[in-house]
Design a protein around this motif. Structure first.
Motif, PDB file in Angstrom:
ATOM      1  N   UNK A  18       0.864  -1.178   0.000  1.00 33.77           N
ATOM      2  CA  UNK A  18       0.000   0.000   0.000  1.00 33.77           C
ATOM      3  C   UNK A  18       0.908   1.239   0.000  1.00 33.77           C
ATOM      4  N   UNK A  19       0.878   2.009  -1.089  1.00 33.68           N
ATOM      5  CA  UNK A  19       1.776   3.156  -1.241  1.00 33.68           C
ATOM      6  C   UNK A  19       1.540   4.223  -0.167  1.00 33.68           C
ATOM      7  N   UNK A  20       0.293   4.454   0.221  1.00 35.08           N
ATOM      8  CA  UNK A  20       0.011   5.452   1.261  1.00 35.08           C
ATOM      9  C   UNK A  20       0.568   4.998   2.600  1.00 35.08           C
ATOM     10  N   UNK A  21       0.367   3.720   2.937  1.00 36.97           N
ATOM     11  CA  UNK A  21       0.913   3.192   4.194  1.00 36.97           C
ATOM     12  C   UNK A  21       2.441   3.288   4.177  1.00 36.97           C
ATOM     13  N   UNK A  22       3.022   3.018   3.030  1.00 35.06           N
ATOM     14  CA  UNK A  22       4.469   3.116   2.904  1.00 35.06           C
ATOM     15  C   UNK A  22       4.934   4.559   3.139  1.00 35.06           C
ATOM     16  N   UNK A  23       4.299   5.521   2.466  1.00 32.41           N
ATOM     17  CA  UNK A  23       4.674   6.932   2.613  1.00 32.41           C
ATOM     18  C   UNK A  23       4.496   7.397   4.053  1.00 32.41           C
ATOM     19  N   UNK A  24       3.393   7.012   4.680  1.00 29.15           N
ATOM     20  CA  UNK A  24       3.148   7.396   6.082  1.00 29.15           C
ATOM     21  C   UNK A  24       4.207   6.798   7.009  1.00 29.15           C
ATOM     22  N   UNK A  25       4.560   5.543   6.782  1.00 33.90           N
ATOM     23  CA  UNK A  25       5.573   4.886   7.614  1.00 33.90           C
ATOM     24  C   UNK A  25       6.936   5.548   7.454  1.00 33.90           C
ATOM     25  N   UNK A  26       7.295   5.887   6.221  1.00 30.60           N
ATOM     26  CA  UNK A  26       8.576   6.554   5.980  1.00 30.60           C
ATOM     27  C   UNK A  26       8.589   7.912   6.688  1.00 30.60           C
ATOM     28  N   UNK A  27       7.507   8.670   6.541  1.00 32.31           N
ATOM     29  CA  UNK A  27       7.429   9.990   7.184  1.00 32.31           C
ATOM     30  C   UNK A  27       7.560   9.864   8.705  1.00 32.31           C
ATOM     31  N   UNK A  28       6.889   8.896   9.285  1.00 34.71           N
ATOM     32  CA  UNK A  28       6.952   8.693  10.739  1.00 34.71           C
ATOM     33  C   UNK A  28       8.362   8.319  11.171  1.00 34.71           C
ATOM     34  N   UNK A  29       9.013   7.438  10.428  1.00 38.98           N
ATOM     35  CA  UNK A  29      10.371   7.035  10.801  1.00 38.98           C
ATOM     36  C   UNK A  29      11.346   8.203  10.689  1.00 38.98           C
ATOM     37  N   UNK A  30      11.180   9.027   9.663  1.00 35.68           N
ATOM     38  CA  UNK A  30      12.043  10.200   9.518  1.00 35.68           C
ATOM     39  C   UNK A  30      11.806  11.165  10.681  1.00 35.68           C
ATOM     40  N   UNK A  31      10.529  11.381  11.037  1.00 35.41           N
ATOM     41  CA  UNK A  31      10.201  12.250  12.183  1.00 35.41           C
ATOM     42  C   UNK A  31      10.807  11.716  13.476  1.00 35.41           C
TER      43      UNK A  31
END
Length: 153
Positions: free
Chosen positions: A40-53
């Motif tokens: 799921x591309x949205x779940x992937x983008x959200x997970x990446x953003x959270x990990x970067x934060x």
């Protein structure tokens, strides 16, 4: 802390890779933040953003986003953020933020499989693909490169 983002936990390949990553991280005194995107591309983008934060020091990623250059839009705010891709890839598709890759030669491995089947005497082989596959898929190309030679034989 290293971020790890894979498709699923239950598939043996990803589980084995996670175990090895955990062992190596422990040797280096690192922890893993493991997440799964389930293609799921949205779940992937959200997970990446959270990990970067959360300031993980880097990311090991088996992306759901194809082609990989689309990752640049997800990682746009993290130019100095080290990312390693764990997936088959085309080098010309990599965004600048990707620091390394660990992939497999799907076409070569599939060609070896075809040779093995032929060496065992098999002449009628069925290859089942999911709807996501195509004739451009390297596994299909690898098998066809070998098995196509015996058509009509």
């Amino acid at each position: 802390m290293l971020g790890v983002l894979f498709p699923y936990a239950a598939l043996p390949f990803w589980g084995a890779l996670l175990e090895e990553l955990q062992r190596e991280a422990a040797v280096l005194g690192l922890q893993l933040d493991v997440r799964f995107h389930e293609w799921n591309a949205k779940r992937e983008a959200d997970s990446i953003a959270t990990m970067i934060e959360r300031r993980v020091e880097g990311l090991i990623l088996a992306p759901s986003v194809f082609p990989y250059r689309k990752l640049a839009s997800v990682l746009h705010s993290a130019e100095d953020f080290p990312v390693v891709i764990a997936a088959p890839l085309e080098v010309q598709e990599l965004p600048v933020c990707i620091r390394g890759s660990v992939g497999s030669d799907l076409a070569g491995g599939s060609a070896e499989l075809g040779e093995y089947l032929l060496d065992m005497g098999h002449r009628h082989v069925a290859f089942l693909e999911s709807g996501r596959q195509s004739s451009r898929d390297p596994r299909t190309r690898g098998l066809e490169s070998v098995l196509g030679r015996v058509r009509g034989a």
